[in-house]
Motif scaffolding. Structure first.
Motif, PDB file in Angstrom:
ATOM      1  N   UNK A 183       0.887  -1.189  -0.096  1.00 21.54           N
ATOM      2  CA  UNK A 183      -0.083   0.047   0.002  1.00 21.54           C
ATOM      3  C   UNK A 183       0.830   1.271  -0.126  1.00 21.54           C
ATOM      4  N   UNK A 184       2.247   1.083   0.481  1.00 20.48           N
ATOM      5  CA  UNK A 184       3.076   2.414   0.553  1.00 20.48           C
ATOM      6  C   UNK A 184       4.087   2.240  -0.783  1.00 20.48           C
ATOM      7  N   UNK A 185       3.889   2.984  -1.510  1.00 20.33           N
ATOM      8  CA  UNK A 185       4.687   3.085  -2.724  1.00 20.33           C
ATOM      9  C   UNK A 185       5.668   4.211  -2.813  1.00 20.33           C
ATOM     10  N   UNK A 186       5.808   4.880  -1.763  1.00 18.13           N
ATOM     11  CA  UNK A 186       6.992   5.952  -1.567  1.00 18.13           C
ATOM     12  C   UNK A 186       8.285   5.475  -1.609  1.00 18.13           C
ATOM     13  N   UNK A 187       9.146   6.238  -1.947  1.00 24.03           N
ATOM     14  CA  UNK A 187      10.486   5.968  -2.344  1.00 24.03           C
ATOM     15  C   UNK A 187      11.479   6.377  -0.996  1.00 24.03           C
ATOM     16  N   UNK A 188      10.862   6.262   0.113  1.00 24.08           N
ATOM     17  CA  UNK A 188      11.642   6.827   1.304  1.00 24.08           C
ATOM     18  C   UNK A 188      12.504   5.659   1.907  1.00 24.08           C
ATOM     19  N   UNK A 189      13.629   6.077   2.227  1.00 26.44           N
ATOM     20  CA  UNK A 189      14.611   4.855   2.563  1.00 26.44           C
ATOM     21  C   UNK A 189      14.762   4.597   4.057  1.00 26.44           C
ATOM     22  N   UNK A 190      14.263   3.401   4.131  1.00 27.77           N
ATOM     23  CA  UNK A 190      14.064   2.672   5.625  1.00 27.77           C
ATOM     24  C   UNK A 190      15.055   1.740   5.920  1.00 27.77           C
ATOM     25  N   UNK A 620      -0.644 -10.213   9.859  1.00 26.70           N
ATOM     26  CA  UNK A 620       0.784  -9.435   9.902  1.00 26.70           C
ATOM     27  C   UNK A 620       1.067  -8.833   8.663  1.00 26.70           C
ATOM     28  N   UNK A 621       1.744  -7.747   8.428  1.00 29.75           N
ATOM     29  CA  UNK A 621       2.055  -7.074   7.400  1.00 29.75           C
ATOM     30  C   UNK A 621       3.369  -7.746   6.424  1.00 29.75           C
ATOM     31  N   UNK A 622       2.995  -7.670   4.898  1.00 26.93           N
ATOM     32  CA  UNK A 622       3.706  -8.224   4.080  1.00 26.93           C
ATOM     33  C   UNK A 622       4.398  -7.106   3.175  1.00 26.93           C
ATOM     34  N   UNK A 623       5.719  -7.357   2.814  1.00 21.20           N
ATOM     35  CA  UNK A 623       6.337  -6.519   2.164  1.00 21.20           C
ATOM     36  C   UNK A 623       5.947  -6.454   0.738  1.00 21.20           C
ATOM     37  N   UNK A 624       5.798  -5.140   0.287  1.00 18.31           N
ATOM     38  CA  UNK A 624       5.518  -4.908  -1.269  1.00 18.31           C
ATOM     39  C   UNK A 624       6.697  -4.625  -2.106  1.00 18.31           C
ATOM     40  N   UNK A 625       6.559  -3.961  -3.094  1.00 26.09           N
ATOM     41  CA  UNK A 625       7.796  -3.608  -4.010  1.00 26.09           C
ATOM     42  C   UNK A 625       8.647  -2.964  -3.164  1.00 26.09           C
ATOM     43  N   UNK A 626       9.898  -3.270  -3.152  1.00 25.66           N
ATOM     44  CA  UNK A 626      11.080  -2.620  -2.433  1.00 25.66           C
ATOM     45  C   UNK A 626      12.398  -2.499  -3.368  1.00 25.66           C
ATOM     46  N   UNK A 627      12.983  -1.485  -3.236  1.00 27.76           N
ATOM     47  CA  UNK A 627      14.284  -1.284  -3.820  1.00 27.76           C
ATOM     48  C   UNK A 627      15.457  -1.241  -3.024  1.00 27.76           C
ATOM     49  N   UNK A 628      16.912  -1.790  -3.429  1.00 28.90           N
ATOM     50  CA  UNK A 628      17.851  -1.715  -2.524  1.00 28.90           C
ATOM     51  C   UNK A 628      18.854  -1.383  -3.590  1.00 28.90           C
ATOM     52  N   UNK A 629      20.005  -0.420  -3.222  1.00 29.36           N
ATOM     53  CA  UNK A 629      21.216  -0.220  -3.914  1.00 29.36           C
ATOM     54  C   UNK A 629      22.438  -0.090  -3.026  1.00 29.36           C
ATOM     55  N   UNK A 630      23.619  -0.679  -3.426  1.00 32.83           N
ATOM     56  CA  UNK A 630      24.575  -0.845  -2.595  1.00 32.83           C
ATOM     57  C   UNK A 630      26.017  -0.579  -3.332  1.00 32.83           C
ATOM     58  N   UNK A 631      27.172  -0.529  -2.565  1.00 32.33           N
ATOM     59  CA  UNK A 631      28.387  -0.726  -3.018  1.00 32.33           C
ATOM     60  C   UNK A 631      29.150  -1.510  -2.267  1.00 32.33           C
ATOM     61  N   UNK A 632      30.031  -2.153  -3.140  1.00 30.71           N
ATOM     62  CA  UNK A 632      30.979  -3.098  -2.357  1.00 30.71           C
ATOM     63  C   UNK A 632      32.376  -2.802  -2.568  1.00 30.71           C
ATOM     64  N   UNK A 633      33.237  -2.426  -1.745  1.00 31.17           N
ATOM     65  CA  UNK A 633      34.697  -2.063  -1.769  1.00 31.17           C
ATOM     66  C   UNK A 633      35.540  -3.190  -1.226  1.00 31.17           C
ATOM     67  N   UNK A 634      36.651  -3.554  -2.199  1.00 33.54           N
ATOM     68  CA  UNK A 634      37.371  -4.852  -1.941  1.00 33.54           C
ATOM     69  C   UNK A 634      38.949  -4.165  -2.080  1.00 33.54           C
ATOM     70  N   UNK A 635      39.900  -4.315  -0.920  1.00 32.53           N
ATOM     71  CA  UNK A 635      40.985  -3.903  -1.406  1.00 32.53           C
ATOM     72  C   UNK A 635      42.060  -5.011  -1.032  1.00 32.53           C
TER      73      UNK A 635
END
Length: 635
Positions: A183-190, A620-635
């Protein structure tokens, strides 16, 4: 069921006939032999194992950055994890082959983990982060002969990362994403996650240290479907740390010291469809130990000593007294396992071992206290397993275990596991095995306890086959039948007792991997489960498809489709009848791209692409569409 089984047999027969014909052409390509650990506790060539072992490789873990351990496991058709698509505060229950969560044994580097303060002693997967994991092996079916109590429907062996061969290696990973319902389609980062690790090898010494933090917010644990107002968002904050130090005393003798410190703080609601702004909890785990590995001319000797302490505390609003109740639980586990693999002859080996385990439960709650000086028990087990691998392709594994429990006395379990390699690439498998689950300290010593409880028991028979063609086609399937007895129940909420009635479960598991097109992989999984007592959230049919490709330079892409059939749940506290829950289908996307080869990569995931609104757990609440973005650094 009969019609479905006939279709199943016909399809399997077609696959077998075609494969046998294909193998008449000599394979001129020498394939590297796959090795598994869980089947014997020692590295064993997969072709010599009479069980189907599902493996999540280091490459698959690498291509799952940003996910949780529960999310990765739920992508297997034979495993169902209730709560994986709910709020992070919701408990994650693991089911295999229609069994209950306490019938699944979780291992970390081969060491059983559990929570003695819980009613069913099940381990909380949220106390482990995927960033610490190198690979996972899943062995379905009874395995108490090797692993003791709890290994009744399956064993999940989570193998943690090892040190780099370089003197020093650094890794830093960060990600951010949404945490919305349909029900919540806002792109707020949580959803935020960070992980840092340092590891390396300096001559005979190796080291590894990791630290992970994550925050989930934006989602209420309970569903507000029946409420005129929105519910409060429930926060889940976790910190995970792990250290490991290894030293090669000699070329054939290695010692490792390890330790975990994990904690989480969370908000939770008052139950199904019921919000709470007061309820909150805290979990903490301390796990330390030492392991050694000694190779000698005709065998290998392993020893493990570990200590695990889990503290759970939570506050819960009491509507009867209009006050807040406070609960504190502490569970302690002492574990020792010494196991030896001795090669009697080139094709005959015997595995023998001793296991000691002590569990304690200390509870302080408004409903009664449990003193750990009373609520404790010890287990001392002796086990042996003989393995024969003939030149003709016949493999036989026979084992037994004597379980000695301080409360109920002695109990025997055993297994018989023959298999036959028809050709180099086709193997028939079968097994008959028994398992047991010891009563928990709560079931023995709480206000509802009964010190005369017997262990729960089951027996499992299974048969199937697997084949592999030129590393292009890999197909496995197995039929199982399990019978459970002496289930521990709480009739009329008075005293725990062993059930008189027996229950059973039967089903089919099938997996197909195709790699016939260069750099494109197709994975298909199917599980059919039929239970005599069908009153939980386990689906009869679970179907999974994964399409992945690395055809684009420095890029990995995958689409995952999951279909869950309708489920049945017994509404014990409401209508007192069975409730049918509609099935659902989900599509997820995952992609990663190497911005700087071997040093920096970007990963993106989109879960529930079509924002499907469905029920995982009633209320109980079920997740809808969700986005995630990340970076992985290796040295």
């Amino acid at each position: 069921m009969k019609k479905s089984f006939i279709y199943y047999v016909v399809i399997c027969t077609i696959f077998t006939v075609n494969t046998v014909n294909a193998q008449q052409v000599k394979d001129t390509v020498e394939q590297l032999k796959e090795v598994v650990i869980t089947a014997t506790k020692f590295a064993t060539e997969k072709e010599k194992v009479g069980k189907i072992i599902y493996q999540i490789s280091p490459t698959q873990i690498e291509n799952s950055k940003g996910k949780s351990v529960a999310e990765v496991l739920s992508n297997f058709a034979g495993i169902e994890i209730n709560g994986v698509n709910s709020s992070a505060s919701k408990n994650k229950s693991v089911y295999i082959r229609g069994g209950r969560d306490r019938q699944v044994l979780v291992l970390i580097n081969g060491i059983p983990v559990s929570d003695p303060s819980g009613i069913t002693t099940t381990y909380d997967l949220r106390l482990l982060t995927l960033n610490q994991v190198e690979s996972i092996e899943i062995m379905n079916g009874a395995a108490s002969t090797l692993y003791g109590s709890g290994a009744a429907t399956g064993v999940i062996n989570i193998i943690l990362k090892k040190s780099s061969s370089k003197p020093i290696a650094l890794n830093y990973q960060t990600s951010a994403g949404t945490n919305n319902s349909s029900e919540d389609t806002k792109l707020n980062l949580h959803n935020f996650q960070q992980n840092v690790s340092i590891n390396g090898t300096l001559k005979k010494f190796n080291y590894l240290a990791t630290l992970n933090t994550s925050l989930n917010n934006g989602l209420s644990e309970a569903s507000s479907e029946n409420s005129a107002t929105s519910f409060e968002k429930d926060k889940f904050l976790t910190t995970n740390s792990y250290i490991n130090f290894g030293y090669a005393v000699a070329s054939n003798f290695k010692v490792n010291l390890f330790g975990n410190y994990d904690k989480d703080n969370y908000d939770y609601d008052a139950g199904a469809f019921t919000d709470s702004k007061i309820n909150n909890g805290f979990n903490k785990q301390i796990r330390v130990g030492i392991s050694s590995n000694f190779d000698y001319k005709k065998g290998i000797l392993k020893a493990i000593v570990s200590y695990n302490k889990i503290d759970r505390m939570f506050d819960s609003f009491n509507s009867w007294t209009s006050s807040t109740d406070h609960f504190e639980y502490t569970g302690k586990t002492y574990f020792i396992d010494v196991v030896n693999n001795y090669k009697i002859a080139k094709r005959l080996q015997v595995i023998t071992g001793l296991t000691y385990q002590e569990q304690k439960n200390n509870t302080n709650s408004p409903y009664g206290n449990i003193d750990e000086n009373l609520a404790n028990y010890t287990i001392f087990d002796i086990y042996t397993n003989m393995i024969y691998n003939s030149l003709s392709g016949v493999n036989v594994s026979i084992g037994t275990r004597l379980n000695n429990h301080s409360e109920y006395g002695n109990h025997w379990v055993y297994n018989f596991n023959p298999s036959y390699n028809i050709t180099k690439n086709i193997k028939l498998i079968s097994s008959y095995s028994t398992a047991f689950i010891a009563p928990s300290t709560y079931q023995l010593f709480s206000q509802y306890g009964n010190i005369n409880l017997k262990p729960e028991e089951n027996k499992t028979i299974e048969g199937g086959f697997e084949f592999e063609v030129l590393n292009k086609i890999d197909f496995s399937t197995v039929y199982f039948y399990r019978e459970d007895k002496n289930a521990i129940i709480l009739p009329d909420y008075i005293t725990y007792s062993n059930a008189v009635d027996k229950t059973n479960a039967k089903g089919i598991e099938a997996n197909l991997k195709l790699n016939v097109i260069k750099k494109i992989n197709f994975n298909l999984g199917y599980a059919y489960t039929l239970k005599s007592d069908d009153i939980d959230y386990i689906p009869k049919n679970k179907f999974m498809v994964t399409l992945e490709t690395s055809a684009l330079k420095n890029t990995y892409l995958s689409f995952h489709f999951k279909n869950i059939s309708k489920r049945t749940y017994f509404d014990q506290w409401g209508s007192g009848s069975n409730i049918n829950i509609a099935g659902y289908s989900l599509v997820d996307f995952y992609g990663s791209h190497k911005l700087i080869k071997d040093n920096l990569s970007l990963f993106i995931q989109v879960n529930n692409i079509f924002n499907k609104n469905y029920i995982e757990t009633i209320g109980y609440t079920t997740k809808g569409r969700n986005f995630k973005i990340g970076l992985d650094f290796k040295f």
